[in-house]
Each structure stands twice: as C-alpha cells, then as structure tokens.
Scaffold this active site. Structure first.
Site, mmCIF file in Angstrom:
data_model
loop_
_atom_site.group_PDB
_atom_site.id
_atom_site.type_symbol
_atom_site.label_atom_id
_atom_site.label_comp_id
_atom_site.label_asym_id
_atom_site.label_seq_id
_atom_site.Cartn_x
_atom_site.Cartn_y
_atom_site.Cartn_z
ATOM 1 N N HIS A 266 -3.415 5.000 4.730
ATOM 2 C CA HIS A 266 -4.212 3.852 4.300
ATOM 3 C C HIS A 266 -3.587 2.513 4.693
ATOM 4 O O HIS A 266 -4.246 1.647 5.273
ATOM 5 C CB HIS A 266 -4.385 3.953 2.779
ATOM 6 C CG HIS A 266 -5.433 3.070 2.211
ATOM 7 N ND1 HIS A 266 -5.136 1.973 1.453
ATOM 8 C CD2 HIS A 266 -6.777 3.123 2.285
ATOM 9 C CE1 HIS A 266 -6.274 1.394 1.072
ATOM 10 N NE2 HIS A 266 -7.276 2.081 1.555
ATOM 11 N N ASP B 239 0.837 -1.200 0.000
ATOM 12 C CA ASP B 239 0.000 0.000 0.000
ATOM 13 C C ASP B 239 0.879 1.261 0.000
ATOM 14 O O ASP B 239 1.949 1.270 -0.608
ATOM 15 C CB ASP B 239 -0.927 -0.033 1.224
ATOM 16 C CG ASP B 239 -2.252 0.661 0.953
ATOM 17 O OD1 ASP B 239 -2.257 1.892 0.868
ATOM 18 O OD2 ASP B 239 -3.276 -0.028 0.812
ATOM 19 N N SER C 157 -11.509 -1.668 0.927
ATOM 20 C CA SER C 157 -10.170 -1.614 1.532
ATOM 21 C C SER C 157 -10.163 -2.139 2.952
ATOM 22 O O SER C 157 -9.163 -2.676 3.416
ATOM 23 C CB SER C 157 -9.679 -0.161 1.601
ATOM 24 O OG SER C 157 -9.069 0.201 0.414
#
Lengths: 104, 646
Positions: free
Chosen positions: B87, B46, B265
C-alpha cells in the site's frame, strides 16, 4: 519511539503508559525531566523507554520483559494506575491500548 | 510537450487524460515550467515503502524515513501471507515516481523526495502515531496518510491524546515553524453510509481532508461525505471506470507496476503531490496557507448529486466534494503569489450545559449560542475557517442521531449524519465535529446546533448533556477575502510562474529534533559479541607479548648461537613488497633455499622487543624495527633443531 527496543522492555503488545510530566523552567529541563521519568517509572515497576517523539515532557513507561500471569498483569496495572494517579509531577497519564487502523 | 518513456505513463489518465480531456489534475503545464516538487520531501506514513524499486530509489529520502514497527531507520515493507503490504509503495509511486527511467509510471511531484514511515504493519498505539506524525519533521514537509479508523459505519475514533498533541505540535514546530502539512484520506465507508466526520483525523483542523471522485467526477460507491472535507481528487470508481496507475512493489506477486490502485487511499497522495508542487514555488507557505489555497482554488463542477451550496464568502461546498476538484495549475499559480494569512484566531464558548431530551424526527432539539462583537474582540477573529462543536450526548443507539450546525449566515452543515449500522449505546462523550462550509464567512452572530433522533419510539430518548462551540479564523475581513480571490484569479494565466518572479520568504526557525537512531536490541547484541571477542583477543595477545618479554628479560643475550632470519627475496626487497614478519620457526627461506647457519645479519625487519618502546607494542608491529644485534633475541628462540633458524 526512542527506546521501544530497549532489551529489558516489552514491545507495544505489553502493558505501557504514556505519562505527561510537569515541565520545569530553566536550563537542563530535558535532563531533569528524563531523570524524574526514570525515577517515577522505577517506582511504578515499569521501564522508561524514553520521550514520545517530539512531545516534550511525555514519556512512555513499559512493562519489563518476561511472562506474567493474568493476575500479575492486573496487579501491575492497578499499581501503576494508583501511583501515577497520585503522583504530583504527573499531569496526565494513559495506558496505551492497541488501536485499529485501516488502509483506505 | 511532456513526453516520458515510462511504459505506463500513457495510461496515467489522472495526470494527462487523453480520452476525456480535462478530467485530470491539470499538472502538465506546471511540469513544463519546471515545477516538479524540487526541494520538497513528502513522507508516506503507511505499511512501508519499497525504496529500492527503480521508480522510487532515485527520489528516496532515507533521512526522512523510519520503521516504527521494527524500530529501525529502514521502512522497507515486510511481505506477509496476504500480499498486503504494498500500500505505502503504491502511494509513494503516485507522489514521486521517477520519470524517463523506462520503468512503470510517473509521480505528480516527480522532482520531490519521498520518504516512508512504516507504521501499519503491527500493533499500533497512540504513542506510535504521535511519533509518526512528528518523525523527522524538519526534513519531511508533507505527511501523506491514506488510512484511518475502520470505515465500517459504526466506528467513532480518531487521534487520541498523544496523536492530537503531535498533530498540533507538527503544525507549530514542523517545517521550520511553517507547519507540517498532514494530508489524510477521507474514508472508504460509503457502502456503510459512513461519514468522515466520525473520523477524528479527517475532522481535525490540522489536517487536509481529501476525498475521491471517479474519472467522471462523481462520488464513487466507496467514498464518504462530510462537512470537514476540504477537496477531492481522482481515484478509481466502479468496475467500468479506470483506477489509478502507479508504481507498485515487486515483492511477492508484485510486478513493480499496478493499474488497480483505488479508494480514497489513491486520492490523498495525489493531493500530497500537488501540495509538494506548491511548496516548491513558495516554500514558506504555512499549513493554513495551504488550506486556504485549496479552498480558494478548488473548482466546483457540474454534478447534480453533489448539492453544492455557495456560502456568504462566495465559496461553494458540497458534503460529497468539499470545495471541489484540486487543480495543480491553479494551486501552483495561487501559491506563487500567496502572502501568508494572518495569525490563527480562535474563540471558545463556555461549556453549555443543556440536559435536554432529543425528540424524534420530524421534531428536533435546537440550541443556540450567540457570539458577540465583544466575545471576538480579544482574539481579533472576524472571518471563519474551521468551526468545531464538541458534544456529549447520551443515547441508546448512537447511529439514530442526526446533528446539524448552522453558522450565522444560515449556512447549514450536516456535521453528524445518522448511521444505520452504528448501534453503540454510549452516545458521544466529548466528540468534536467540525465543518469548513462557513469558510470566509463572518464569525459574529448566532450558531445553532440542531439535533434529532431518526429512530423510532421503541428506544428511550437521548439527551444532549452539553456542547461547546469553537471557532477558528483570522482578522481578515470579508473585503480582504474578496481582494485575495480577485488577486488569485489574476494570476491563473501563469504570468508569475517563472523563476524571475519570487516573493520574499521569511526565514524559518531552527528547531532541533530528537536524537536520531537508537540502537536496536539486535545491533546491540552484535556489538556486545564483537566487543567481547575483541577484548578476549586483546588480552590473549597482550599476555603472549608479556610472557615472551619476560623470557627476554630473564635471558638478556642470545648467548653464543647467532639467530638468523631467513634470507628474503632480493626482488621483493627491491620492489618493496616484502612483508614484515616475525618468524617463529623456519627452515627455509622464501625462495625455498636452505638457510645457512652462518651468514650476515639481516638488514632490517627484525623485531627486537626489548629495545622497542614497551608502551607502544602495537606501533612496533607495523614498523620496521631498527637493526639490532642478534644477541638481544630470546635464547628460547635461538634454540632449536639443527636446521631451524630460531
């Protein structure tokens, strides 16, 4: 990516090609391929920055560092494409383009 | 009986839903039996992982980590102006946040190790993806990817040549030959009527495609449907529903904790965590075993919008929810007694040239390919897993096309739904769609591809140029599948979930990895500078030594004047703290007492260059020189002012 930080090579923003070379049988295959990749990259006017991860026979050739005019960039692109396309040892090649990926 | 002091644990409804019992991943019973992901490493591919944060640090695996954006081993996220690189840290927290540290939250597999590969914070190419998918693939067991091509309802993209090769290489050579597990999020393009079959990562047979459902088990507004979806797990829904509570970064506006992680996600890392639990109890599960266990254990539930269909093998699938909800208890119990599936068998049809016009709806073009017993004899393929169709279609507006595939049983998959926003005029050029809806069904029989145009007459008709069918499966018979289903249901009581029961595991293969860390330009520059300085200093020092010795050679004795060292402190000598030194000029001893010109020679510590081994000058600096007559000292050193010693 081994060597993407080579001091004389451009990063992922510059011109780059992934090249798949025909593998050789026998011992020392990796070294032979590496030498072949170096020679081929030099012939194309690019820098071999090393194998692409764990993919045997796949190498990344990048444009040497330095600012080039658009016309020069296009000339480099055409020359590289022409040489890679007709080289016997090149099984497959592809210019590396920027991909768009989104977090989800 | 599970209690943690992490302040946000009570709000982690996806782990233990007290408000709506049952609407969680059913993991607490697994934890109670000490199944926490121990011995398994999950890597989050990520925008980086803030591995220094308290919830991550104890479980962080630097060995599995890398930063492909900066080309160094540290995947620490780089803050940007949009506060957007949290994230990966959030995903990592969901998987392996450390419990009982009074900090934020708890991960699904809190005993596992967590690594990070920073990839999404800069220009990204096919070759970089390929590197990421195999990075440290003998250390990292599970790759969690909560990203993909744009979910804008008009993109058709996926791994390119190198990414595909890396996924394939990962399942063959990764994890000591048992195969890397690639978990991918199905996509957030629900509002744009996007479908995850237009995403090549979700569509790939090598990935575990995970969708999201909200706390009530419904497909959220953002979620995408597709025939290649394997299963779903929880995430946030609309504003009235709770999101996922997890660790966050504490950079910029981050507090180290968030209650607002959502989207597909947030679902994929939960699945990655549950797979880590499976691998703890049975480390030799192959990548296909993991897919099978998900298919066999995911649970169908009541949702009238889901349009569940039960296939010939008894598996229920919905384009919205795959084979159903992931359940950690069922997954782990199944994993514990799972023996490996037979080898992967496949069949590829010839390239079927059609060049047929695609009619407007309600009419459709139907093409058929029959797979005979003879066709499958070579591979031994009997029952299906993934079914893939590669098509080349020309059409002035791609989004008007609808593609369906029917398996021999009649099981229908909507492999390519229409997309109103996709106005691409190039159609499909060798795009591969896939479905898992025929899992466990017989492979032999007729496959039908049904294509229609849902647009209007204003545009010219499209043409199906060619198509190719690829079947993946195994030699398992329908009876074998039924037997395995029966066996698994018998294990769901938890009777095998203790350390006393262990099936034997074959040893893995020893597969070497590429050389590790390559020196970055900055490190290289620093090393060169340090090296230059060292060389300069060495040359200077050698020159100094050489010149002083040349003087010694030209004046062999100290002549008449005796050269004396300043007297050292008796106390220092006795304590052994006396420093060795070669005084050049000194007029006072260390105690401040003026040195007498006449006196006894010093007992030790006198450097006598011409008596020492010339080739071992560095040695001589660190050792006491033997007592030597003062006349060996250079007369230059002996000369000086009246009060000077040398």
């Amino acid at each position: 990516l081994a060597g993407t930080g080579a001091p004389d090579a451009q990063g992922p923003g510059g011109l780059s090609w992934a090249v798949h070379l025909d593998s050789h049988k026998g011992s020392g295959e990796e070294e032979t391929l590496e030498q072949e990749a170096n020679a081929l990259a030099q012939a194309v006017g690019l820098v071999n920055v090393g194998r692409i991860g764990e993919l045997q026979g796949h190498y990344l050739f990048v444009q040497p560092a330095g600012h080039q005019l658009d016309q020069q960039v296009e000339a480099i692109r055409q020359q590289a494409e022409a040489v890679l396309a007709r080289h016997d040892a090149v099984r497959w090649h592809s210019e590396q383009k920027l991909l768009k990926r989104a977090k989800r | 009986s599970v209690h943690f002091n992490d302040p946000k644990f009570p709000q982690q409804w996806h782990l233990n839903n007290r408000q709506s019992p049952g609407r969680d991943i059913n993991v607490t019973g697994v934890w109670e039996r000490n199944v926490t992901g121990r011995g398994v490493t999950v890597v989050v591919v990520d925008d980086g992982v803030e591995h220094t944060i308290q919830d991550i640090a104890p479980n962080y695996s630097p060995e599995g980590s890398y930063d492909l954006n900066s080309n160094d081993p540290d995947p620490m996220p780089h803050p940007d102006v949009e506060n957007g690189n949290h994230h990966g840290t959030r995903c990592a927290g969901e998987i392996a946040a450390v419990p009982n540290n009074s900090f934020c939250a708890v991960g699904v597999a809190y005993g596992s190790r967590i690594a990070g590969i920073r990839l999404l914070d800069g220009p990204l190419t096919d070759s970089m993806e390929a590197v990421a998918f195999n990075k440290h693939y003998q250390i990292n067991d599970i790759y969690s990817c909560s990203w993909g091509p744009d979910d804008d309802g008009k993109t058709v993209d996926g791994p390119h040549q190198l990414g595909k090769a890396a996924l394939q290489h990962g399942v063959i050579a990764g994890r000591q030959g048992f195969g890397s597990i690639f978990v991918v999020a199905s996509g957030n393009g629900g509002q744009h009527n996007d479908n995850c079959n237009y995403d090549g990562y979700a569509n790939s047979i090598y990935t575990v495609t995970i969708g999201a459902v909200d706390e009530e088990g419904r497909m959220p507004f953002y979620a995408e449907e597709c025939a290649s979806m394997l299963a779903v797990t929880f995430s946030g829904g609309d504003k009235m529903l709770r999101s996922i509570v997890t660790t966050d970064w504490d950079l910029q506006k981050g507090t180290g904790c968030t209650e607002g992680h959502t989207g597909t996600s947030a679902a994929a890392p939960l699945a990655a965590g549950m797979i880590a639990l499976m691998l703890q109890v049975r480390p030799c599960l192959t990548w296909r075993d993991v897919q099978h266990i998900i298919v066999f254990t995911a649970t169908q539930y009541e949702d009238r919008h889901a349009e569940w269909v039960t296939n010939e093998a008894g598996f229920s699938h919905s384009h919205q929810h795959g084979f159903g909800l992931l359940n950690a208890w069922r997954l782990v119990n199944a994993a514990k007694i799972w023996t490996s599936v037979p080898y992967l068998a496949s069949y590829v049809s010839p390239m079927l040239k059609e060049n047929k016009a695609i009619p407007l709806s309600p009419h459709s073009l139907e093409v058929l390919w029959n797979v005979s017993r003879m066709d499958l004899e070579m591979s031994g393929l009997r029952t299906l897993e993934h079914v893939a169709v590669t098509v080349s279609i020309t059409h002035p507006r791609r989004g008007n096309l609808e593609l369906k595939l029917s398996c021999p049983s009649g099981m229908m998959s909507l492999i390519g739904p229409p997309r109103s926003m996709d106005s691409d005029p190039n159609g499909f050029d060798d795009w591969t769609f896939s479905t898992v809806r025929c899992w466990g069904e017989r492979a032999r029989g007729s496959y039908r591809l049904i294509v229609r145009d849902v647009g209007d007459e204003t545009l010219p008709a499209g043409t199906l140029r060619q198509w190719q069918l690829t079947l993946y499966g195994s030699v398992w018979s329908a009876a074998d599948i039924r037997e395995r289903q029966r066996l698994l249901e018998g294990a769901m009581s938890g009777q095998y979930l203790h350390d006393g029961f262990t099936l034997p595991c074959p040893p893995g293969l020893k597969i070497p990895e590429e050389e590790g860390y390559t020196i970055t330009p900055n490190t290289l520059k620093t090393l060169v500078l340090v090296g230059c300085f060292t060389i300069f200093w060495t040359v200077y020092y050698m020159l100094e030594v050489y010149l002083s010795q040349r003087n010694v050679a030209s004046h062999s004795v100290c002549r008449s004047e005796s050269c004396r060292w300043p007297q050292r402190s008796r106390k220092a000598r006795e304590e052994g703290t006396e420093l060795e030194s070669v005084p050049l000029c000194n007029n006072k001893d260390p105690d401040g007492v003026e040195t007498e010109r006449e006196g006894p020679p010093p007992p030790s510590g006198l450097l006598c260059p011409d008596l020492l081994d010339q080739g071992d000058w560095s040695w001589s600096q660190h050792r006491s020189a033997p007592d030597c007559p003062l006349h060996h000292l250079s007369p230059d050193l002996l000369q000086g002012k009246e009060e000077q010693v040398c």
